[in-house]
Design a protein around this motif. Structure first.
Motif, PDB file in Angstrom:
ATOM      1  N   ILE A  90       0.821  -1.214   0.000  1.00 49.47           N
ATOM      2  CA  ILE A  90       0.000   0.000   0.000  1.00 49.47           C
ATOM      3  C   ILE A  90       0.855   1.264   0.000  1.00 49.47           C
ATOM      4  O   ILE A  90       0.350   2.357  -0.266  1.00 49.47           O
ATOM      5  N   ARG A  92       3.390   1.765  -2.048  1.00 46.86           N
ATOM      6  CA  ARG A  92       3.944   2.017  -3.375  1.00 46.86           C
ATOM      7  C   ARG A  92       3.387   3.334  -3.919  1.00 46.86           C
ATOM      8  O   ARG A  92       2.188   3.639  -3.777  1.00 46.86           O
ATOM      9  N   GLU A  94       2.551   4.486  -6.832  1.00 48.49           N
ATOM     10  CA  GLU A  94       1.478   4.537  -7.821  1.00 48.49           C
ATOM     11  C   GLU A  94       0.107   4.242  -7.201  1.00 48.49           C
ATOM     12  O   GLU A  94      -0.917   4.413  -7.850  1.00 48.49           O
ATOM     13  N   PHE A  95       0.105   3.784  -5.927  1.00 48.77           N
ATOM     14  CA  PHE A  95      -1.154   3.437  -5.267  1.00 48.77           C
ATOM     15  C   PHE A  95      -1.484   4.338  -4.081  1.00 48.77           C
ATOM     16  O   PHE A  95      -2.655   4.527  -3.744  1.00 48.77           O
ATOM     17  N   THR A 100     -10.117   8.916  -4.191  1.00 46.60           N
ATOM     18  CA  THR A 100     -10.199   8.727  -5.627  1.00 46.60           C
ATOM     19  C   THR A 100      -9.726  10.031  -6.250  1.00 46.60           C
ATOM     20  O   THR A 100      -9.951  11.101  -5.695  1.00 46.60           O
ATOM     21  N   GLY A 109      -2.773   4.057 -11.722  1.00 47.00           N
ATOM     22  CA  GLY A 109      -2.566   3.038 -10.695  1.00 47.00           C
ATOM     23  C   GLY A 109      -3.696   3.025  -9.691  1.00 47.00           C
ATOM     24  O   GLY A 109      -4.257   1.966  -9.368  1.00 47.00           O
ATOM     25  N   THR A 110      -4.054   4.203  -9.197  1.00 52.55           N
ATOM     26  CA  THR A 110      -5.141   4.306  -8.221  1.00 52.55           C
ATOM     27  C   THR A 110      -6.458   3.846  -8.822  1.00 52.55           C
ATOM     28  O   THR A 110      -7.225   3.100  -8.205  1.00 52.55           O
ATOM     29  N   GLN A 112      -6.975   1.793 -11.325  1.00 50.14           N
ATOM     30  CA  GLN A 112      -6.991   0.356 -11.558  1.00 50.14           C
ATOM     31  C   GLN A 112      -7.277  -0.400 -10.263  1.00 50.14           C
ATOM     32  O   GLN A 112      -8.082  -1.344 -10.243  1.00 50.14           O
ATOM     33  N   VAL A 113      -6.630   0.014  -9.174  1.00 46.09           N
ATOM     34  CA  VAL A 113      -6.865  -0.633  -7.886  1.00 46.09           C
ATOM     35  C   VAL A 113      -8.336  -0.516  -7.489  1.00 46.09           C
ATOM     36  O   VAL A 113      -8.967  -1.489  -7.048  1.00 46.09           O
ATOM     37  N   LEU A 338      -7.520   0.104  -0.635  1.00 41.30           N
ATOM     38  CA  LEU A 338      -6.351  -0.533  -1.241  1.00 41.30           C
ATOM     39  C   LEU A 338      -5.880  -1.705  -0.389  1.00 41.30           C
ATOM     40  O   LEU A 338      -5.603  -2.806  -0.903  1.00 41.30           O
ATOM     41  N   SER A 341      -8.282  -4.598  -0.730  1.00 39.40           N
ATOM     42  CA  SER A 341      -8.172  -5.262  -2.026  1.00 39.40           C
ATOM     43  C   SER A 341      -6.928  -6.141  -2.104  1.00 39.40           C
ATOM     44  O   SER A 341      -6.979  -7.255  -2.641  1.00 39.40           O
ATOM     45  N   ILE A 342      -5.826  -5.654  -1.570  1.00 40.05           N
ATOM     46  CA  ILE A 342      -4.588  -6.443  -1.599  1.00 40.05           C
ATOM     47  C   ILE A 342      -4.741  -7.696  -0.732  1.00 40.05           C
ATOM     48  O   ILE A 342      -4.363  -8.802  -1.139  1.00 40.05           O
TER      49      ILE A 342
END
Length: 456
Positions: A90, A92, A94-95, A100, A109-110, A112-113, A338, A341-342
């Motif tokens: 979390i 990284r 790009e995330f 939003t 990146g955000t 897509q997640v 995030l 989801s991970i």
């Protein structure tokens, strides 16, 4: 962006615009007895950083943290193991964000997640679609009631007696400002949830009926029967899930007829965190998408035919929809979404089912051991990882005495429902995959010592 403080003239102009003589006028609704008339007694006006750190460390040492003692608390916030890889990923670049994006084209990146998150939530809840998350479960519950009122053009919501009381308080607080009628059913100590009372409360004026699944006592209501009754009166069924891990074993609410499903996503990827920040989940039938609060991320292709992600729907946005916005929420708990989801990605479908199985097995072991103690009875024989016990004495006293013995031994229902009668001996206990058999034995040993005088 630079910080530009207001000048006294700026403040005076702002106060004049809203008709306030001073800043103190803005606090007129706060009761006089709740306001400070001066500095807090005994608190120094200043101290060194090291002195403050030492003082706060001493205060923190008085806490009995979840990871340092046998832990059987639940009631809407659950201790689960969060893999170390979740915290690593979390962060990284790009995330990493709490929101939003307002400039979606530069935040692939955000987006897509969040797109993947929506897919996971919709499949988990059994709904056609899901939004890009909300604040937490309780505010998502209120947003679902507002949404149902827009869909049905009715203004009465029926709250099941099995709904978490904190969710009910949020709903009743918000309804003061909208004029919605909230009909709250009483909570009773019955082995089965009173589905008949819920069905009986639905009438032609009802916009929705709100049912927790499993409910606050750990019982499993018959959502299909309630959905059928609600639809017969032109109302919607709003299902509330505070423990999403349960959906690894029990059927998803959307497949049982729920029109809107909301929940708290804290169990997956998000720690207890002293009560927040948490993560609101919301999914619904596709035909209601235009009335859904929050944001919706979508997948498309760019001018070169490459896969890309976009912000598809922003019906809640004040800056876009203004007074026609479906909601005025201003964030979506993006970082918690995030993490959720991970964690769910790492588990996968089979992993979630296995995790749910372990939770239920630990709860069964806990219940079997505790009900061997003389005077301890199980209220509900159908449960996931949380059940209600009836003790021979006041559960509030037992919880406090257990804490003194370094056992976090459940939640008294009288604490959750302070105004209700007949709940003083009811104790809500929870076990998850983090609960060991040794924890259960320690809990049982200390509880037996308190209840029947057996030396610990």
């Amino acid at each position: 962006m630079r910080y530009l403080p207001l000048t006294p003239a700026d403040r005076a102009e702002m106060l004049g615009t809203i008709g306030a003589a001073s800043v103190d006028d803005l606090f007129a609704d706060v009761p006089e007895e709740a306001r400070l008339s001066g500095p807090i007694e005994g608190l120094p006006m200043h101290a060194s950083e090291m002195a403050v750190e030492r003082h706060m460390t001493k205060l923190a040492a008085k806490n009995l943290s979840a990871g340092s003692a046998p832990f059987f608390l639940g009631a809407g916030a659950y201790r689960h193991h969060v893999p170390a890889s979740v915290d690593h990923l979390i962060q990284r670049g790009e995330f990493l964000t709490a929101y939003t994006p307002y400039q979606p084209e530069i935040a692939q990146g955000t987006l897509q997640v969040l797109f993947e998150f929506q897919t996971q939530v919709a499949r988990l809840l059994g709904t056609d679609i899901a939004n890009a998350s909300m604040y937490d479960g309780s505010t998502a519950c209120w947003e679902a009631i507002l949404m149902a009122a827009r869909v049905t053009r009715k203004g009465k919501a029926v709250l099941s007696g099995g709904l978490h009381p904190h969710y009910g308080e949020v709903v009743r607080t918000m309804a003061k400002f909208t004029g919605d009628e909230i009909h709250s059913l009483a909570t009773g100590l019955t082995a089965e949830p009173d589905d008949a009372a819920v069905i009986g409360a639905i009438d032609e004026a009802t916009s929705c009926v709100v049912v927790q699944y499993p409910d606050v006592l750990g019982r499993i209501p018959d959502l299909a029967a309630i959905a059928e009754a609600a639809h017969a009166k032109g109302a919607l069924l709003v299902a509330v899930v505070t423990e999403p891990v349960a959906l690894g074993l029990i059927e998803a609410p959307g497949t049982l007829g729920a029109d809107i499903v909301v929940g708290e996503g804290q169990s997956l990827g998000v720690g207890l965190q002293f009560g927040g920040p948490y993560l609101g989940l919301l999914g619904c039938r596709e035909k209601f998408v235009r009335q859904m609060p929050g944001r919706l991320c979508g997948q498309t292709v760019d001018a070169e035919g490459k896969r890309g992600f976009v912000l598809t729907l922003s019906t809640r946005e004040q800056h876009i929809r203004r007074e026609k916005a479906t909601s005025n929420i201003c964030t979506n708990s993006g970082l918690c979404a995030l993490a959720f989801s991970i964690h769910l990605t790492l588990l996968g479908g089979e992993g979630l089912a296995q995790l749910a199985g372990v939770n239920h097995a630990r709860a069964q072991a806990m219940v079997e051991r505790l009900t061997r103690i003389p005077g301890v009875e199980l209220l509900n024989h159908a449960y996931f990882n949380e059940a209600t016990l009836i003790l021979p004495r006041d559960a509030r006293d037992v919880v406090r005495e257990l804490a003194e013995r370094e056992i976090l031994g459940g939640v008294s229902l009288s604490r959750l429902f302070p105004a209700a009668e007949g709940l003083d001996k009811a104790l809500l206990v929870t076990a998850t995959e983090t609960t060991s058999l040794e924890d259960i034995e320690a809990f049982a040993t200390e509880l037996e010592a308190l209840l029947v005088g057996v030396p610990a």
